[in-house]
Design a protein around this motif. Structure first.
Motif, short mmCIF file in Angstrom:
data_model
loop_
_atom_site.label_atom_id
_atom_site.label_comp_id
_atom_site.label_asym_id
_atom_site.label_seq_id
_atom_site.Cartn_x
_atom_site.Cartn_y
_atom_site.Cartn_z
N ALA A 175 0.84 -1.20 0.00
CA ALA A 175 0.00 0.00 0.00
C ALA A 175 0.87 1.24 0.00
O ALA A 175 2.00 1.23 0.51
CB ALA A 175 -0.92 0.01 1.21
N ARG A 176 0.33 2.30 -0.57
CA ARG A 176 1.02 3.59 -0.58
C ARG A 176 0.18 4.57 0.23
O ARG A 176 -1.00 4.79 -0.06
CB ARG A 176 1.20 4.09 -2.00
CG ARG A 176 2.00 5.36 -2.07
CD ARG A 176 2.35 5.70 -3.48
NE ARG A 176 3.05 6.95 -3.54
CZ ARG A 176 3.39 7.55 -4.64
NH1 ARG A 176 3.10 7.00 -5.80
NH2 ARG A 176 4.03 8.69 -4.62
N ALA A 177 0.80 5.14 1.24
CA ALA A 177 0.10 6.06 2.12
C ALA A 177 -0.11 7.42 1.46
O ALA A 177 0.60 7.78 0.52
CB ALA A 177 0.89 6.24 3.42
N GLY A 199 2.88 11.98 3.81
CA GLY A 199 3.11 12.22 5.22
C GLY A 199 2.47 11.22 6.16
O GLY A 199 2.67 11.29 7.37
N ARG A 200 1.71 10.26 5.64
CA ARG A 200 1.02 9.28 6.49
C ARG A 200 1.73 7.93 6.53
O ARG A 200 1.20 6.96 7.05
CB ARG A 200 -0.42 9.07 6.01
CG ARG A 200 -1.35 10.27 6.01
CD ARG A 200 -1.71 10.82 7.39
NE ARG A 200 -2.09 9.86 8.39
CZ ARG A 200 -3.34 9.46 8.65
NH1 ARG A 200 -4.35 9.91 7.95
NH2 ARG A 200 -3.58 8.60 9.62
N GLY A 201 2.95 7.85 5.99
CA GLY A 201 3.69 6.60 5.97
C GLY A 201 3.85 5.96 7.34
O GLY A 201 3.58 4.77 7.50
N PRO A 202 4.28 6.71 8.37
CA PRO A 202 4.41 6.10 9.70
C PRO A 202 3.08 5.57 10.23
O PRO A 202 3.04 4.54 10.90
CB PRO A 202 4.95 7.24 10.57
CG PRO A 202 5.66 8.13 9.59
CD PRO A 202 4.84 8.07 8.33
N ASP A 203 1.99 6.26 9.92
CA ASP A 203 0.67 5.80 10.38
C ASP A 203 0.26 4.52 9.67
O ASP A 203 -0.29 3.60 10.29
CB ASP A 203 -0.38 6.88 10.14
CG ASP A 203 -0.09 8.16 10.90
OD1 ASP A 203 0.39 8.08 12.05
OD2 ASP A 203 -0.32 9.24 10.34
N LEU A 219 8.04 -4.33 5.43
CA LEU A 219 9.10 -3.50 4.85
C LEU A 219 8.52 -2.14 4.45
O LEU A 219 7.32 -2.02 4.21
CB LEU A 219 9.69 -4.18 3.61
CG LEU A 219 10.28 -5.56 3.83
CD1 LEU A 219 9.27 -6.62 3.46
CD2 LEU A 219 11.53 -5.72 3.02
N THR A 220 9.40 -1.15 4.33
CA THR A 220 8.98 0.16 3.84
C THR A 220 9.84 0.54 2.63
O THR A 220 10.93 -0.03 2.42
CB THR A 220 9.13 1.25 4.92
OG1 THR A 220 10.50 1.33 5.33
CG2 THR A 220 8.24 0.96 6.12
N ALA A 221 9.34 1.49 1.86
CA ALA A 221 10.04 1.96 0.68
C ALA A 221 9.75 3.46 0.52
O ALA A 221 8.84 3.99 1.17
CB ALA A 221 9.57 1.19 -0.57
N PRO A 222 10.52 4.13 -0.34
CA PRO A 222 10.25 5.55 -0.58
C PRO A 222 8.79 5.79 -0.98
O PRO A 222 8.09 4.87 -1.40
CB PRO A 222 11.20 5.90 -1.72
CG PRO A 222 12.31 4.91 -1.61
CD PRO A 222 11.66 3.64 -1.12
N GLU A 223 8.38 7.01 -0.86
CA GLU A 223 7.03 7.45 -1.20
C GLU A 223 5.99 6.84 -0.26
O GLU A 223 4.86 6.58 -0.65
CB GLU A 223 6.70 7.15 -2.67
CG GLU A 223 7.63 7.85 -3.63
CD GLU A 223 7.36 7.51 -5.09
OE1 GLU A 223 6.53 6.62 -5.39
OE2 GLU A 223 7.97 8.17 -5.94
N ASP A 224 6.39 6.62 1.00
CA ASP A 224 5.46 6.16 2.04
C ASP A 224 4.77 4.85 1.68
O ASP A 224 3.58 4.67 1.92
CB ASP A 224 4.42 7.24 2.36
CG ASP A 224 5.03 8.44 3.09
OD1 ASP A 224 5.93 8.22 3.91
OD2 ASP A 224 4.60 9.56 2.83
#
Length: 83
Positions: free
Chosen positions: A9-11, A14-18, A38-43
């Protein structure tokens, strides 16, 4: 056989941490043999789960987050091991 389910999913900006916190808090019952987040750029957040199951087994997946968290529909893929 091992089945791997991928959920991505893409947040909203600014909502990536959420979104990450939301994904980590989602239970799967029964629990998979393995679960990795895992995380990646663009939240973006990716969750991969591994299951020891037959190819046609219905398995639990993470749900779709609310529209207040994501900027597009969740992408899902299902993979099977190659023997």
């Amino acid at each position: 056989m091992t089945i791997a389910l991928m959920w991505e999913a893409r947040a909203l900006p600014g909502r990536g941490p959420d979104l990450l916190a939301w994904a980590r808090a989602q239970p799967l019952v029964p629990e998979p043999a393995r679960r990795e987040t895992l995380t990646a750029p663009e939240d973006r957040v990716l969750v991969i789960t591994w299951w020891h199951a037959a190819p046609d087994t219905e398995l639990p997946e993470l749900p779709e987050p609310g529209p207040d968290l994501i900027g597009r529909a969740v992408h899902r893929w299902r993979f099977e091991t190659v023997e």
